[in-house]
Every structure is written in C-alpha cells, then in structure tokens.
Design an enzyme around this catalytic site. Sequence first.
Site, short mmCIF file in Angstrom:
data_model
loop_
_atom_site.label_atom_id
_atom_site.label_comp_id
_atom_site.label_asym_id
_atom_site.label_seq_id
_atom_site.Cartn_x
_atom_site.Cartn_y
_atom_site.Cartn_z
N LYS A 1 65.38 71.88 73.80
CA LYS A 1 65.29 71.14 73.02
C LYS A 1 63.78 71.68 72.14
O LYS A 1 62.81 71.16 72.79
CB LYS A 1 65.95 70.35 72.08
CG LYS A 1 67.51 69.74 72.04
CD LYS A 1 68.23 68.20 71.71
CE LYS A 1 67.07 67.16 73.35
NZ LYS A 1 67.73 65.94 72.70
N THR B 1 62.31 60.04 62.02
CA THR B 1 63.96 60.97 62.76
C THR B 1 63.77 60.13 64.34
O THR B 1 64.96 60.51 65.03
CB THR B 1 62.75 61.84 64.15
OG1 THR B 1 61.08 60.87 63.85
CG2 THR B 1 62.16 62.56 62.54
N GLY C 1 66.19 57.90 66.02
CA GLY C 1 67.97 58.31 66.22
C GLY C 1 68.67 59.65 67.19
O GLY C 1 69.14 59.52 66.63
N THR C 2 67.02 60.80 66.39
CA THR C 2 67.50 61.66 65.94
C THR C 2 68.23 62.65 67.79
O THR C 2 69.58 63.56 67.63
CB THR C 2 66.54 63.14 65.54
OG1 THR C 2 65.68 62.12 64.93
CG2 THR C 2 66.76 64.48 65.86
N GLY C 3 67.80 62.64 68.60
CA GLY C 3 68.25 62.52 69.77
C GLY C 3 70.05 61.95 70.30
O GLY C 3 71.09 63.00 70.08
N CYS C 4 70.09 60.32 70.13
CA CYS C 4 71.42 60.53 69.64
C CYS C 4 72.60 60.83 68.69
O CYS C 4 73.50 61.66 69.07
CB CYS C 4 71.62 58.66 69.35
SG CYS C 4 70.36 57.73 70.00
#
Length: 284
Positions: free
Chosen positions: A175, A214, A216-219
């Site tokens: 990413k 942003t 919680g973007t990864g979750c």
Amino acid sequence: MSIPRVLSIAGTDPTGGAGIQADLKSIAANGGYGMAVVTALVAQNTCGVRSVHTPPAAFLGEQLDAVSDDVEIDAVKIGMLGDETTVAVVDEWLARIRPPLVVLDPVMVATSGDRLLDARAEDAVRRLIERCDLVTPNLSELGVLVREPTAATWAEALDQGRRLSESSGAIVLAKGGHLAGDDCPDALVDVASRGRITGGLAEVPGIRAATRNTHGTGCSLSSALATQRARTDDWVAALVASKAWLLDSLRSADDLRVGRGNGPISHFHSLWADAAATSSGAAR
C-alpha cells in the site's frame, strides 16, 4: 455467490470508525453479510487509544466455534489480535475449520509509529500469515514483517512485498498511502503469480483524497477486499472495486463530523446519497 458471509475477527472501536465496527460497515457496503468475533475491547476515540481489555482466550475460542458450528463462512477478515495467546487461538481455529478465504490485516504498528505487539506476538503473526490468502500491512508493518526499516519509496515497498510473499506463500497487498505525494498506488504481490496477478505483480493506481479523516482506513480496505473477493473470485477485480469504494468514502469523510481527531471514513456515502436523491424525488 450473491451475498457472501464474512466473519471479522478483531478488536472494537466505540466511536465506530475502526475495528469490528468499521469491518461490519465495510462488509455491508460491499455487498456482504457481516459477522463478528471480538478479540479485544478497546477504549478509544478519534484522538487515540486509552486502554485495552483482552477477554479470556477460552472465550475467544467459544465465540469462533459458535459461529463456525452454525454458519457456513465464505471469508474471514482478521484484524487486531493483541497478544501471542490470541494469535494461537485464531491459528488453531483456522487450521481446524479451514475457511475458504482468509485476509489478515496485521495490526502491529499504529500510524503514530507505536508498536502494538511484542516480539513474541510478532513472530506468531508471521507464522499466521502462512494460513492466509492475503495479508494487508501498512508500510511500517511490512517493514516489521520482513525485519527491515520502513520502505521510503514505492519500489522498496514492492521489493519487501515480494520477499514477504516468498517467505509466507501468501499474496501481499503493498500500500502506497503513507508515501509522500498525490499518488496512492496499491499492488497485489504474489511470487506464485496466481489468477490475474501475472508476473507476480498487479498494480492499481490511485489518487489521494484531501482529508485528514482516515481513521480505520486499513480495517475498512481489508474487509472490503475480503468481501469483494468472495463475491467475484478475482483478486484484481476485488482490489479495483475496493479502492473505488474507499476513495468515495474518503472524499465524503468530512461530511460526518465525528470526533475532534482524525475521524472515520463515510462507509455508506453512496447508500445515503441514493436515499437522499430518492427522498428528494418523492417530495417533488
């Protein structure tokens, strides 16, 4: 498969922006039926984490068995595990149940740079990756997993992704969101070149949304990927669809006005926009 049944195994976020709450929203927004097993109760908000309570390992196992004894699971998304004992319980369950699709978001390093796992738990997570189809680390976590400094360039990130894919056998999502610049590329790295990941690499370009919200973007991205992959049986199509949804959710994040820190993304922006348009048309 029209509505995949997707299980999230993760910690909580009382403000609803990350963890299991974000996972369930992401799964629903991407066309799946979400289920949840709690690994940790987290006292946090948009400004940061205050404390973490980890339930007994036996209870975690009971939660997992309660779901899998009754429901046919199409995909599993794993988030915060917290400690070595929790990793061991999930690892044993995966080995026994063998879900058809497993996505791991290795919650090891916070955006602030704080380490969230001790060394023993990190080694356990490395072993857990071998049971997973896809692992979605941020750049700091990718560096930890290959025991190297955090990548400073996209080329370095792809190189680390290749080494992790080779050592684990899993597909790695590299990413670029934490790199400098306006571009936000992502890439599926797979030394086995499965599916449409020809030549071991499938890059999907992207642009950065102008928002600080942003949380919680990864979750959210990893849950969307698990759901989209269960729906399409295609990793590249799943990444393209998930990135488009995430960008839309980020662009609308400021509208939520949740919290004083880095707020959550707007998981259901498209649904709410459609509902508003329908209401407006009915009122005319």
